[in-house]
Design a protein around this motif. Structure first.
Motif, PDB file in Angstrom:
ATOM      1  N   PHE A  29       0.816  -1.213   0.000  1.00 49.59           N
ATOM      2  CA  PHE A  29       0.000   0.000   0.000  1.00 49.59           C
ATOM      3  C   PHE A  29       0.855   1.271   0.000  1.00 49.59           C
ATOM      4  O   PHE A  29       0.468   2.298  -0.555  1.00 49.59           O
ATOM      5  CB  PHE A  29      -0.900  -0.032   1.240  1.00 49.59           C
ATOM      6  N   SER A  61      -7.722   5.819  -5.329  1.00 51.90           N
ATOM      7  CA  SER A  61      -7.288   4.935  -4.250  1.00 51.90           C
ATOM      8  C   SER A  61      -6.369   5.712  -3.309  1.00 51.90           C
ATOM      9  O   SER A  61      -5.628   6.601  -3.739  1.00 51.90           O
ATOM     10  CB  SER A  61      -6.528   3.743  -4.840  1.00 51.90           C
ATOM     11  N   ALA A  63      -3.861   4.397  -1.837  1.00 50.49           N
ATOM     12  CA  ALA A  63      -2.501   3.858  -1.924  1.00 50.49           C
ATOM     13  C   ALA A  63      -1.561   4.978  -2.376  1.00 50.49           C
ATOM     14  O   ALA A  63      -1.925   5.806  -3.225  1.00 50.49           O
ATOM     15  CB  ALA A  63      -2.441   2.684  -2.882  1.00 50.49           C
ATOM     16  N   TYR A  90      -8.451   0.255  -3.261  1.00 52.39           N
ATOM     17  CA  TYR A  90      -7.209  -0.523  -3.217  1.00 52.39           C
ATOM     18  C   TYR A  90      -7.488  -2.022  -3.289  1.00 52.39           C
ATOM     19  O   TYR A  90      -6.774  -2.759  -3.956  1.00 52.39           O
ATOM     20  CB  TYR A  90      -6.421  -0.186  -1.947  1.00 52.39           C
ATOM     21  N   HIS A 114      -6.045   0.466  -9.517  1.00 50.63           N
ATOM     22  CA  HIS A 114      -5.074  -0.625  -9.617  1.00 50.63           C
ATOM     23  C   HIS A 114      -5.519  -1.680 -10.615  1.00 50.63           C
ATOM     24  O   HIS A 114      -6.691  -1.811 -10.917  1.00 50.63           O
ATOM     25  CB  HIS A 114      -4.935  -1.296  -8.238  1.00 50.63           C
TER      26      HIS A 114
END
Length: 182
Positions: A29, A61, A63, A90, A114
């Protein structure tokens, strides 16, 4: 505006740019962009800024690599859209991505997330494609890849599918720039 009136909507799907490998003890992450990722995000951001319809909203996200990609890409736009960061982007699947997109207002939206969720989302939402964008998507969804999907209707209807009108990658944008310079 009539809630059921047909509109031409645009959804942008952007996979985060290339990231560094996790260092010992570092969570996936928390992986940052590497030098290539920063360059790629800038290339895609500059190309994105030339689109006619720019997003009013960005779903991103939380992340680190997505947040960095978002910051770099949006720095190229003439204004800053509203950014909604979400931990759930995520770890959830493409169905979650589509659900979140369908809840947005009927204005262009950018989702930064992602793989494999980005690729699955693009394929699910693209019932038609021009030959080249469709061929490029069939080869996978590279880091900093940007899919442009256009829809008729409202955001709540995007599950019906749309048209993949463009699929950009940093590699392709570099080749185009070299042709112009050469």
């Amino acid at each position: 505006m009539n809630k059921h009136a047909s509109t031409n909507l645009t959804v942008y799907l952007l996979r985060h740019a290339h990231s560094a490998w996790a260092r010992p003890g570092q969570r996936d992450f928390d992986r940052p962009l590497d030098v290539r990722g920063v360059d790629d995000a800038n290339i895609v951001g500059a190309a994105f800024a030339r689109f006619e319809k720019l997003p009013a909203t960005v779903l991103c996200s939380t992340a680190r690599r997505c947040q960095q990609t978002c910051e770099i890409v949006l720095s190229h736009l003439p204004y800053k859209p509203q950014v909604q960061s979400s931990d759930e982007l995520y770890s959830n699947d493409h169905a979650y991505y589509i659900e979140q997109l369908s809840k947005q207002s009927d204005t262009p939206v950018l989702l930064i997330g992602h793989n494999p969720m980005m690729e699955d989302t693009a394929r699910f939402l693209s019932i038609s494609a021009k030959d080249r964008p469709g061929e490029r998507l069939q080869k996978g969804f590279p880091t900093a890849g940007l899919a442009v999907i256009e829809f008729e209707g409202t955001m709540s209807q995007i599950r019906d599918g749309g048209h993949l009108s463009e699929f950009l990658s940093p590699k392709r944008l570099r080749k185009k720039a070299q042709k112009v310079e050469g």
